[in-house]
Design an enzyme around this catalytic site. Structure first.
Site, PDB file in Angstrom:
ATOM      1  N   HIS A 425       0.809  -1.142   0.110  1.00  0.00           N
ATOM      2  CA  HIS A 425      -0.016   0.171  -0.027  1.00  0.00           C
ATOM      3  C   HIS A 425       1.000   1.300  -0.111  1.00  0.00           C
ATOM      4  O   HIS A 425       0.646   2.258  -0.726  1.00  0.00           O
ATOM      5  CB  HIS A 425      -1.111   0.083   1.309  1.00  0.00           C
ATOM      6  CG  HIS A 425      -1.878   1.243   1.199  1.00  0.00           C
ATOM      7  ND1 HIS A 425      -1.368   2.254   2.137  1.00  0.00           N
ATOM      8  CD2 HIS A 425      -2.995   1.575   0.811  1.00  0.00           C
ATOM      9  CE1 HIS A 425      -2.313   3.216   2.113  1.00  0.00           C
ATOM     10  NE2 HIS A 425      -3.219   3.009   1.322  1.00  0.00           N
ATOM     11  N   CYS A 801      -4.400  32.685  -4.553  1.00  0.00           N
ATOM     12  CA  CYS A 801      -3.032  32.563  -4.338  1.00  0.00           C
ATOM     13  C   CYS A 801      -2.664  31.663  -2.984  1.00  0.00           C
ATOM     14  O   CYS A 801      -1.513  31.636  -2.528  1.00  0.00           O
ATOM     15  CB  CYS A 801      -2.333  33.818  -3.868  1.00  0.00           C
ATOM     16  SG  CYS A 801      -3.071  34.737  -2.341  1.00  0.00           S
TER      17      CYS A 801
END
Length: 846
Positions: A425, A801
């Site tokens: 995983h 931003c």
């Protein structure tokens, strides 16, 4: 008859087969049949049919076996929608029994026939009867009665004879593979790979090409490019007298494909077959419009194409493959752009350890995901998220990861596990995220309860200690190792140029330092969308002047202290202007609360008192007075600029003087000045008046005229709601989605990691709103702010931003709102450029 049945269908040119109903392998085999390649007879079972078999319904064995001769051996392979989702292993030689053994002996020899039978018994025992594979460990494979020994071992363990009827064997294999796919473990594994929990599985039943016998017989795989680099190269192996993918085990019997000075090759043993294979692979590339790995078998020198799968590839190879296919006219440039997952670019962009640096290696493991990163050790996903919220790099250390750790892996700089292999995983998720990862580091002791790891030499590393994870070489290093930046090759540059041609939204970078700006420019950012000026004040030599300003009681004293900071700020900003070479630079005025610049411990307070020539008690009282219950919602940003106006006046002067310095050396510059934390129009009016006054003074002093653009950082809900009041005084809005998310949710970025995972797991939030922009809540404020701002000022420039600016999902929302650009951290700029291009291309296709 099978061809008319979409559930059990013979693969022919026009059979009703689709990826979404029968899986990728079945569809690929149909495409190979359409190319008239020598594919053995194959039956495809649909997702629905396999699901019914898993639920206990009997498979229609008569229908499945109808196209095959009575003595034909068979193999069964999985066919999931996406081959990367995996599936149960293939089962070969179905139909082997005593009668088949006698028939095969004259054809392939007694020993080879016995091996085929034994191989099937082992596979059937493991995959169908679910017996322990070690029941055969003590048996002699070279014994004359080896088959009898294996049959006896099976019967003893299973307490029933080994099935001898081909149909019965096939039913067992189909049922076993169907149920394995729908089991809990398989579901979790494929979900970790990005598959839906209810993803379907198809199965293909194919005539078995033995790969053993007289003449040149064997099996192998071939591909025309390197999986690591994507460069043209014949890759693969071949093994005589073998089946399936035995050649990939690279034992002593496996040989190279083309002539190689290191050893024998298929080209030496069967040159005509080798040339024919290359032709087949080239045809697959041009007609399937993809680099394919061809699985083949030889039977007496005759080629059989058993399967074609998409070549496994690194992100670097994926880019070169896509670009090469486009340059060769196989696919269009826009399709090449669409083929690269934007986040996969992270693998190309990650740094590596400097090869010249000394390595203090404290552990080794499997090199699971390339790249290298340093950080402080954390032992849980929650700690990783909290660390990321504080802006601290961390290494997530676990015994082994599971789906609950994915958010922690998103937040971490690297991952290190005690257990696992290349398909574990942690490895799979790490590669998907471009996260440097070392797994299976069993040379180290992981004492997670005590939150420490112990190196083989006895050194102990606790939570908070800094280590370096080298996912390229599978090494763990002590401390913060020197790094070198990633090298972006010509294929990457070509792909990104095509992306730039397609996208319709700008991409800037958040950059505070010259190094940040150079990285942004290297990644072709179109400017700086956020320069946080306060970061320039935290260095030791500047901190003293900053503290003097904070402790000053009178404006003239504050101005005197700020005068020491002016040249430092001016020179730093001028350097950014020079690096960006005329591209826009948006400078945000001072934002954090003043207490961040002051010490909190007694030793620090004593040093401050000494540097300011004040009594310790006076300094302590002043620091305590500046403290706030909730400083992130206190006197910071524009509130500080209004109450202590000398700070913004100094910064404005520094920006204007820096602009004139840089402009004298290159392209003209029109700086963008951004006011943080605005919530009312009067705040903008007051600050704008002072900045205009500074601009007028600098024009007079320097004898030069210049302009500038003023904007606000929309990061409070009120600023978004009252945007029509604020916009007339601004040239641009830049949405600071980090703080806007925090204020909209009433959710601290520093503390959210403690409960975010259970919130997402229980469906309170669909996703962590700091990772993926919340369209319904925060997005609604962006929508209102954009619409109301432009209703008052149509030419208003809009952008985001916050770090959401680098998220492909968030960029999609920004485009929908008509924003001009997004701004993100420098290393996310290529991701944003590619994501923006793909969104624009998708719009054309709708």
């Amino acid at each position: 008859m099978q061809q008319a049945d979409p559930e059990i269908t013979l693969i022919t040119d026009n059979a009703p087969i689709g990826i979404a109903t029968h899986g990728g392998r079945a569809k690929c085999l149909q495409r190979l049949v359409r190319l008239s390649l020598p594919v053995p007879t194959t039956i495809a079972l649909s997702f629905d049919e396999v699901h019914r078999i898993a639920a206990g319904e009997n498979a229609d064995i008569v229908r499945i076996l109808a196209p095959f001769d009575d003595d034909q051996l068979l193999c069964v392979r999985p066919s999931s929608e996406d081959p990367d989702w995996g599936g149960p292993g293939a089962v070969l030689n179905i139909g082997m029994n005593g009668a088949q053994l006698e028939k095969l002996i004259p054809r392939v020899g007694a020993k080879a026939a016995a091996r085929l039978y034994v191989k099937f018994i082992q596979s059937y025992s493991t995959h169908v009867a679910r017996l322990d594979p070690d029941i055969f460990d003590d048996l002699d494979l070279d014994a004359n009665d080896v088959v009898a020994q294996f049959l006896e071992a099976y019967e003893d363990e299973a307490e029933e004879p080994f099935p001898q009827v081909r149909g019965e064997q096939l039913i067992g294999v189909l049922r076993s593979m169907a149920r394995a796919w729908e089991g809990t473990t398989a579901r979790l594994l494929r979900m970790a790979k990005g598959a839906p929990a209810e993803a379907g599985l198809g199965l293909v039943v194919q005539s078995m090409v033995l790969g053993v016998g007289r003449g040149e017989c064997g099996s192998g795989v071939l591909q025309l490019v390197s999986s690591e680099t994507g460069m043209p190269q014949i890759i693969g192996r071949y093994q005589s007298q073998s089946q399936g993918r035995d050649a990939l085990l690279i034992g002593p019997e496996a040989v190279f494909l083309e002539k190689d000075e290191r050893g024998p090759s298929l080209e030496d043993q069967a040159p005509e077959a080798f040339e024919q294979l290359k032709v087949h692979a080239g045809l697959m590339r041009s007609k399937l419009r993809e680099e394919m790995q061809c699985e083949f078998s030889l039977d007496g020198g005759t080629i059989h194409i058993l399967d074609g799968v998409r070549v496994q590839r690194t992100a670097r190879a994926a880019v070169r493959i896509a670009v090469s296919l486009a340059l060769d006219g196989v696919i269009a440039q826009e399709e090449a752009v669409m083929r690269i997952e934007p986040r996969a670019l992270n693998e190309l962009l990650h740094r590596q350890i400097d090869p010249q640096a000394e390595r203090d290696i404290v552990g080794t493991g499997v090199a699971a995901s390339p790249g290298a990163a340093c950080g402080r050790i954390v032992f849980s996903a929650a700690e990783a998220q909290a660390s990321a919220a504080r802006g601290e790099a961390c290494v997530l250390v676990r015994r082994e990861t599971n789906p609950e750790d994915i958010r922690g892996m998103h937040a971490a700089s690297a991952a290190l596990t005690e257990r696992g292999g290349i398909t574990s995983h942690a490895a799979v998720i790490g590669r998907g995220l471009g996260l440097p990862c070392v797994v299976g580091a069993s040379t180290m002791q992981f004492q997670t309860r005590n939150k420490r790891i112990v190196a083989p030499d006895g050194r102990v590393f606790k939570a908070g200690d800094i280590i370096t994870v080298d996912g390229t070489n599978g090494q763990v290093l002590a401390g913060d190792a020197p790094m070198v930046e990633a090298v972006l090759d010509d294929a990457f540059q070509t792909l990104m140029s095509w992306a730039d041609d397609a996208r319709d939204i700008g991409v800037r970078a958040n950059a505070d330092t010259p190094d940040d700006a150079r990285t942004a420019l290297n990644f072709q950012a179109q400017g700086i969308g956020l320069c946080r000026t306060e970061h320039m004040f935290f260095e030791a030599d500047r901190l003293i002047a900053m503290r003097e300003m904070i402790f000053a009681d009178q404006p003239e004293d504050r101005s005197a202290a700020l005068a020491q900071l002016l040249p430092i700020q001016r020179d730093s900003i001028a350097e950014l202007f020079r690096i960006m070479q005329g591209r826009p630079v948006c400078v945000r005025l001072f934002d954090p609360p003043l207490h961040e610049f002051l010490p909190t411990d007694r030793a620090g307070l004593r040093d401050l008192a000494e540097s300011l020539n004040l009594q310790l008690s006076d300094v302590t009282h002043r620091v305590e007075a500046l403290g706030e219950y909730n400083p992130m919602l206190g006197m910071r940003g524009v509130r500080l600029g209004i109450t202590v106006p000398e700070i913004y006046e100094m910064q404005a002067r520094a920006i204007f003087e820096a602009m004139l310095l840089a402009a004298a050396e290159g392209a003209p510059i029109e700086p963008e000045i951004m006011i943080p934390l605005v919530s009312a129009k009067r705040e903008v009016e007051l600050v704008k008046t002072r900045i205009d006054a500074v601009a007028a003074a600098v024009r007079t002093e320097k004898g030069q005229d210049f302009g500038y653009r003023l904007g606000v950082m929309v990061e409070t809900p009120r600023a978004a709601l009252r945007a029509e009041d604020i916009a007339p005084h601004c040239d641009f809005f830049s949405f600071g989605t980090n703080d806007l998310t925090q204020m909209t949710y009433g959710l601290s970025r520093d503390d959210a990691g403690r409960f975010m995972s259970p919130y997402v797991q229980q469906g309170v939030f669909p996703e962590d709103p700091f990772h993926t922009l919340d369209r319904e809540g925060v997005g609604e404020l962006l929508k209102l702010g954009s619409e109301r701002g432009r209703s008052a000022r149509p030419e208003l420039v809009l952008s985001v931003c916050g770090e959401h600016g680098g998220s492909p999902e968030s960029i999609a929302f920004c485009r929908e709102l008509g924003m001009n650009y997004v701004s993100c951290s420098p290393f996310r700029v290529p991701v944003a450029r590619l994501a923006a291009a793909q969104l624009a291309i998708q719009d054309k296709l709708i």
